[in-house]
Design a protein around this motif. Structure first.
Motif, PDB file in Angstrom:
ATOM      1  N   THR A  54      16.651   4.026 -50.786  1.00  7.63           N
ATOM      2  CA  THR A  54      16.668   4.829 -49.572  1.00  7.63           C
ATOM      3  C   THR A  54      17.118   3.998 -48.374  1.00  7.63           C
ATOM      4  O   THR A  54      16.901   2.782 -48.342  1.00  7.63           O
ATOM      5  CB  THR A  54      15.282   5.444 -49.288  1.00  7.63           C
ATOM      6  OG1 THR A  54      15.341   6.161 -48.059  1.00  7.63           O
ATOM      7  CG2 THR A  54      14.197   4.414 -49.220  1.00  7.63           C
ATOM      8  N   ASP A  56      15.925   4.785 -45.407  1.00  4.70           N
ATOM      9  CA  ASP A  56      14.834   4.957 -44.445  1.00  4.70           C
ATOM     10  C   ASP A  56      13.613   4.084 -44.713  1.00  4.70           C
ATOM     11  O   ASP A  56      12.584   4.237 -44.056  1.00  4.70           O
ATOM     12  CB  ASP A  56      14.416   6.425 -44.393  1.00  4.70           C
ATOM     13  CG  ASP A  56      15.538   7.323 -43.912  1.00  4.70           C
ATOM     14  OD1 ASP A  56      16.334   6.867 -43.065  1.00  4.70           O
ATOM     15  OD2 ASP A  56      15.623   8.471 -44.378  1.00  4.70           O
ATOM     16  N   ASP A  59       9.436   4.815 -44.511  1.00 11.05           N
ATOM     17  CA  ASP A  59       9.297   6.113 -43.840  1.00 11.05           C
ATOM     18  C   ASP A  59      10.071   7.238 -44.537  1.00 11.05           C
ATOM     19  O   ASP A  59      10.019   8.384 -44.097  1.00 11.05           O
ATOM     20  CB  ASP A  59       9.779   6.013 -42.389  1.00 11.05           C
ATOM     21  CG  ASP A  59       8.900   5.070 -41.573  1.00 11.05           C
ATOM     22  OD1 ASP A  59       7.680   5.010 -41.851  1.00 11.05           O
ATOM     23  OD2 ASP A  59       9.434   4.401 -40.678  1.00 11.05           O
ATOM     24  N   ALA A  60      10.765   6.932 -45.602  1.00 11.52           N
ATOM     25  CA  ALA A  60      11.589   7.918 -46.295  1.00 11.52           C
ATOM     26  C   ALA A  60      10.738   9.052 -46.863  1.00 11.52           C
ATOM     27  O   ALA A  60       9.606   8.836 -47.310  1.00 11.52           O
ATOM     28  CB  ALA A  60      12.360   7.253 -47.424  1.00 11.52           C
ATOM     29  N   GLU A  61      11.296  10.252 -46.836  1.00 16.86           N
ATOM     30  CA  GLU A  61      10.658  11.390 -47.511  1.00 16.86           C
ATOM     31  C   GLU A  61      11.075  11.328 -48.971  1.00 16.86           C
ATOM     32  O   GLU A  61      12.247  11.510 -49.289  1.00 16.86           O
ATOM     33  CB  GLU A  61      11.088  12.703 -46.873  1.00 16.86           C
ATOM     34  CG  GLU A  61      10.429  12.941 -45.540  1.00 16.86           C
ATOM     35  CD  GLU A  61      10.531  14.389 -45.089  1.00 16.86           C
ATOM     36  OE1 GLU A  61      10.446  15.290 -45.953  1.00 16.86           O
ATOM     37  OE2 GLU A  61      10.698  14.583 -43.898  1.00 16.86           O
TER      38      GLU A  61
END
Length: 86
Positions: A54, A56, A59-61
């Motif tokens: 990822t 992010d 904090d990635a979804e």
């Protein structure tokens, strides 16, 4: 890009270790992780690790396994996120 590992750990209700293991292995995720491994441990605990790539970071979804029915576990599921630093 960063690799994030999601850790999901649950403890089965008395005598339900095999059922919890089967349940965890059968749970689909809406996306395919880079890797997924399932473990068992003493006291009928089940651990599932999934690895995701990822942009992010932590904090990635990301898709996670759900909470099993309360009759299958002794306590709420423990969840942690780890970011690769290697």
């Amino acid at each position: 890009m960063t690799t994030v590992t999601l850790m999901w750990e649950a403890r089965a209700a008395e005598g339900r270790g095999a059922a919890l293991l089967d349940w965890a292995r059968a749970q689909p995720l809406p996306a395919e992780p880079l890797r997924r491994e399932t473990f068992r441990a003493p006291q009928d605990r089940v651990l599932v690790l999934t690895w995701w790539e990822t942009a992010d970071g932590l904090d990635a979804e990301l898709p996670e396994l759900p909470e099993p029915d309360t009759g299958l576990i002794t306590r709420p599921v423990h969840r942690w996120r780890f970011e690769s630093v290697g």
